[in-house]
Design an enzyme around this catalytic site. Structure first.
Site, PDB file in Angstrom:
ATOM      1  N   LYS A   1       0.843  -1.206   0.000  1.00  0.00           N
ATOM      2  CA  LYS A   1       0.000   0.000   0.000  1.00  0.00           C
ATOM      3  C   LYS A   1       0.873   1.248   0.000  1.00  0.00           C
ATOM      4  O   LYS A   1       0.445   2.318   0.433  1.00  0.00           O
ATOM      5  CB  LYS A   1      -0.937   0.009   1.220  1.00  0.00           C
ATOM      6  CG  LYS A   1      -1.952  -1.139   1.231  1.00  0.00           C
ATOM      7  CD  LYS A   1      -3.002  -0.941   0.153  1.00  0.00           C
ATOM      8  CE  LYS A   1      -3.991  -2.114   0.140  1.00  0.00           C
ATOM      9  NZ  LYS A   1      -4.922  -2.032  -1.002  1.00  0.00           N
ATOM     10  N   ARG A   2       2.105   1.109  -0.436  1.00  0.00           N
ATOM     11  CA  ARG A   2       3.046   2.226  -0.534  1.00  0.00           C
ATOM     12  C   ARG A   2       3.203   2.938   0.811  1.00  0.00           C
ATOM     13  O   ARG A   2       3.316   4.143   0.920  1.00  0.00           O
ATOM     14  CB  ARG A   2       2.638   3.226  -1.619  1.00  0.00           C
ATOM     15  CG  ARG A   2       2.338   2.588  -2.982  1.00  0.00           C
ATOM     16  CD  ARG A   2       3.506   1.750  -3.499  1.00  0.00           C
ATOM     17  NE  ARG A   2       3.246   1.226  -4.845  1.00  0.00           N
ATOM     18  CZ  ARG A   2       3.014  -0.058  -5.133  1.00  0.00           C
ATOM     19  NH1 ARG A   2       3.031  -0.979  -4.160  1.00  0.00           N
ATOM     20  NH2 ARG A   2       2.806  -0.454  -6.370  1.00  0.00           N
TER      21      ARG A   2
ATOM     22  N   LEU B   1      -1.834   9.501   4.284  1.00  0.00           N
ATOM     23  CA  LEU B   1      -2.996   8.940   4.972  1.00  0.00           C
ATOM     24  C   LEU B   1      -3.592   7.780   4.173  1.00  0.00           C
ATOM     25  O   LEU B   1      -3.732   7.886   2.952  1.00  0.00           O
ATOM     26  CB  LEU B   1      -4.050  10.056   5.082  1.00  0.00           C
ATOM     27  CG  LEU B   1      -5.432   9.652   5.562  1.00  0.00           C
ATOM     28  CD1 LEU B   1      -5.410   9.358   7.044  1.00  0.00           C
ATOM     29  CD2 LEU B   1      -6.428  10.755   5.245  1.00  0.00           C
TER      30      LEU B   1
ATOM     31  N   LEU C   1      -6.305   6.403   2.617  1.00  0.00           N
ATOM     32  CA  LEU C   1      -7.567   7.040   2.217  1.00  0.00           C
ATOM     33  C   LEU C   1      -8.761   6.117   2.435  1.00  0.00           C
ATOM     34  O   LEU C   1      -9.896   6.594   2.568  1.00  0.00           O
ATOM     35  CB  LEU C   1      -7.480   7.475   0.753  1.00  0.00           C
ATOM     36  CG  LEU C   1      -6.450   8.591   0.507  1.00  0.00           C
ATOM     37  CD1 LEU C   1      -6.129   8.726  -0.981  1.00  0.00           C
ATOM     38  CD2 LEU C   1      -6.951   9.924   1.054  1.00  0.00           C
TER      39      LEU C   1
ATOM     40  N   GLY D   1       0.206  12.945   4.412  1.00  0.00           N
ATOM     41  CA  GLY D   1       0.555  12.594   5.788  1.00  0.00           C
ATOM     42  C   GLY D   1       1.954  12.014   5.921  1.00  0.00           C
ATOM     43  O   GLY D   1       2.569  12.096   6.990  1.00  0.00           O
TER      44      GLY D   1
ATOM     45  N   GLU E   1       4.016  14.922   6.318  1.00  0.00           N
ATOM     46  CA  GLU E   1       3.825  15.458   7.677  1.00  0.00           C
ATOM     47  C   GLU E   1       4.637  14.659   8.699  1.00  0.00           C
ATOM     48  O   GLU E   1       5.215  15.224   9.640  1.00  0.00           O
ATOM     49  CB  GLU E   1       2.340  15.443   8.034  1.00  0.00           C
ATOM     50  CG  GLU E   1       1.515  16.364   7.146  1.00  0.00           C
ATOM     51  CD  GLU E   1       0.067  16.400   7.553  1.00  0.00           C
ATOM     52  OE1 GLU E   1      -0.299  17.284   8.345  1.00  0.00           O
ATOM     53  OE2 GLU E   1      -0.701  15.539   7.089  1.00  0.00           O
TER      54      GLU E   1
ATOM     55  N   GLU F   1      -3.820  17.088  -1.088  1.00  0.00           N
ATOM     56  CA  GLU F   1      -5.061  17.171  -0.310  1.00  0.00           C
ATOM     57  C   GLU F   1      -6.172  17.879  -1.093  1.00  0.00           C
ATOM     58  O   GLU F   1      -7.338  17.518  -1.008  1.00  0.00           O
ATOM     59  CB  GLU F   1      -4.802  17.894   1.027  1.00  0.00           C
ATOM     60  CG  GLU F   1      -4.232  17.000   2.123  1.00  0.00           C
ATOM     61  CD  GLU F   1      -2.728  16.767   2.021  1.00  0.00           C
ATOM     62  OE1 GLU F   1      -2.115  17.105   0.989  1.00  0.00           O
ATOM     63  OE2 GLU F   1      -2.162  16.227   2.991  1.00  0.00           O
TER      64      GLU F   1
ATOM     65  N   ARG G   1      -8.061  15.667  -3.182  1.00  0.00           N
ATOM     66  CA  ARG G   1      -8.861  14.684  -2.424  1.00  0.00           C
ATOM     67  C   ARG G   1      -9.993  15.355  -1.647  1.00  0.00           C
ATOM     68  O   ARG G   1     -10.793  14.690  -0.999  1.00  0.00           O
ATOM     69  CB  ARG G   1      -7.967  13.929  -1.421  1.00  0.00           C
ATOM     70  CG  ARG G   1      -6.720  13.309  -2.017  1.00  0.00           C
ATOM     71  CD  ARG G   1      -6.999  12.016  -2.775  1.00  0.00           C
ATOM     72  NE  ARG G   1      -5.766  11.521  -3.388  1.00  0.00           N
ATOM     73  CZ  ARG G   1      -5.493  11.574  -4.699  1.00  0.00           C
ATOM     74  NH1 ARG G   1      -6.394  12.044  -5.541  1.00  0.00           N
ATOM     75  NH2 ARG G   1      -4.342  11.128  -5.174  1.00  0.00           N
TER      76      ARG G   1
ATOM     77  N   GLY H   1      -3.778  17.052   8.151  1.00  0.00           N
ATOM     78  CA  GLY H   1      -4.307  16.780   9.489  1.00  0.00           C
ATOM     79  C   GLY H   1      -3.258  16.258  10.451  1.00  0.00           C
ATOM     80  O   GLY H   1      -3.559  15.934  11.596  1.00  0.00           O
TER      81      GLY H   1
END
Ligand SMILES: COc1cc(/C=C/C(=O)SCCNC(=O)CCNC(=O)[C@H](O)C(C)(C)COP(=O)(O)OP(=O)(O)OC[C@H]2O[C@@H](n3cnc4c(N)ncnc43)[C@H](O)[C@@H]2OP(=O)(O)O)ccc1O
Length: 269
Positions: free
Chosen positions: A35-36, A74, A76, A119, A122, A142, A145, A150
């Site tokens: 999932k990378r 993140l 998703l 993320g 981040e 983001e 999407r 966050g």
């Protein structure tokens, strides 16, 4: 499993993190390559647990991605479950975890390659030093999407690259290369292909050989001093300098230098 002074141990039963230890350096691998290295709740919580209970005797941590990418951000597939309250709690959970990295007792180096997205970027921002391979690319998609950062990115990233560049990244979806990331102050090193992790480990070993109190002061005091008003900052600096130089470790290290028992500071030949 132990190999000489190298040790491999999964952080948790889930295998979402791959933990290795060589001497005083810990390596934390994000381990969802299929999932990378998308960051689901499981992996974020495990990072948090791991950084909350780092072994006492380690001197530095390297965080990296297993496979070709650091992290696609993140996960998703999990965000779709959140209502507004759930979203707030989710974001605050990330904040707590990434704070544990930023305010860790020991320096944390992010070894980056491939995608460093959303993320994932981040997470890299919470580290103290970032090392990038040429394959590394940074993006904040983001806007595409329909979400916002966050994981503390709006606080940490502008402090590294400036508000204008972060706005550009978020509004245009612009993808920065490794060299652009370095020239804007995001990555401190760009290595040759395939050398990111080894460079990060080399830096970590060097950092772990510093006096622990100096590393602690750099991590805890320097960011506060840099943001304080100059008078407060100078006072904090003097106090920190006094505490550090009164420590017996400083006295021992300075004596060793004066007795010609320690390496001189010279440029690489
Ligand atoms: C709002 O509150 C928040 C927000 C946040 C943080 C937000 C963000 O992180 S936004 C950014 C989200 N990430 C992306 O948009 C990147 C999406 N991924 C890609 O573009 C590509 O996968 C790639 C990273 C460029 C890699 O491409 P490729 O090598 O071709 O691999 P794929 O075939 O695309 O992917 C393989 C496999 O992985 C799945 N996957 C990849 N990325 C994600 C992801 N981010 N989430 C979930 N799944 C992902 C992909 O779907 C494939 O799955 P299959 O089942 O099809 O094999 C933080 C906190 C807050 O509170």
């Amino acid at each position: 499993m132990t190999q000489g002074n190298a040790e491999t141990a999964g952080a948790g039963a889930s295998g979402l993190l791959q933990i290795e230890r060589v001497d005083r350096v810990l390596t934390v691998g994000l381990n969802r390559p299929a999932k990378r290295n998308a960051l689901n709740d499981g992996i974020i919580l495990e990072i948090g647990e791991y950084f909350a209970s780092l072994p006492e005797d380690i001197g530095a941590v390297v965080i990296h991605g297993i496979g070709d990418h650091f992290s696609s951000g993140l996960d998703l597939s999990e965000l779709q479950d959140h209502d507004a309250t759930g979203g707030l709690l989710h974001s605050q959970m990330w904040h707590r975890v990434f704070d544990r990295i930023q305010y860790s007792r020991v320096p944390v180096i992010a070894a980056l390659k491939g995608a460093v997205i959303g993320g994932g970027l981040e997470l890299a921002c919470a580290a103290h030093i970032r090392v990038a391979e040429p394959s590394t690319y940074f993006a904040l998609p983001e806007g595409q999407r329909g979400i916002f950062v966050g994981g503390g990115g709006s606080v940490r990233l502008p402090r590294l690259i400036g508000v204008a560049r972060m706005m550009d990244m978020m509004l245009t979806g612009r993808v920065y290369s490794a060299t652009e990331g370095a020239s804007y102050g995001f990555a401190q090193y760009v290595t040759e292909a395939g050398n990111g992790l080894s460079k990060a480990l080399e830096l970590a070993a060097k950092i772990a050989s510093n006096a622990p109190l100096t590393n602690f002061a750099v991590l805890q005091a320097l960011p506060m001093i840099a943001e304080a008003n100059p008078q407060t900052g100078l006072l904090m600096e003097s106090l920190m300098a006094t505490v550090a130089q009164s420590d017996k470790e400083a006295k021992r290290r300075i004596r060793e230098f004066l007795e010609h028992k320690t390496a001189k500071v010279k440029p690489k030949s």
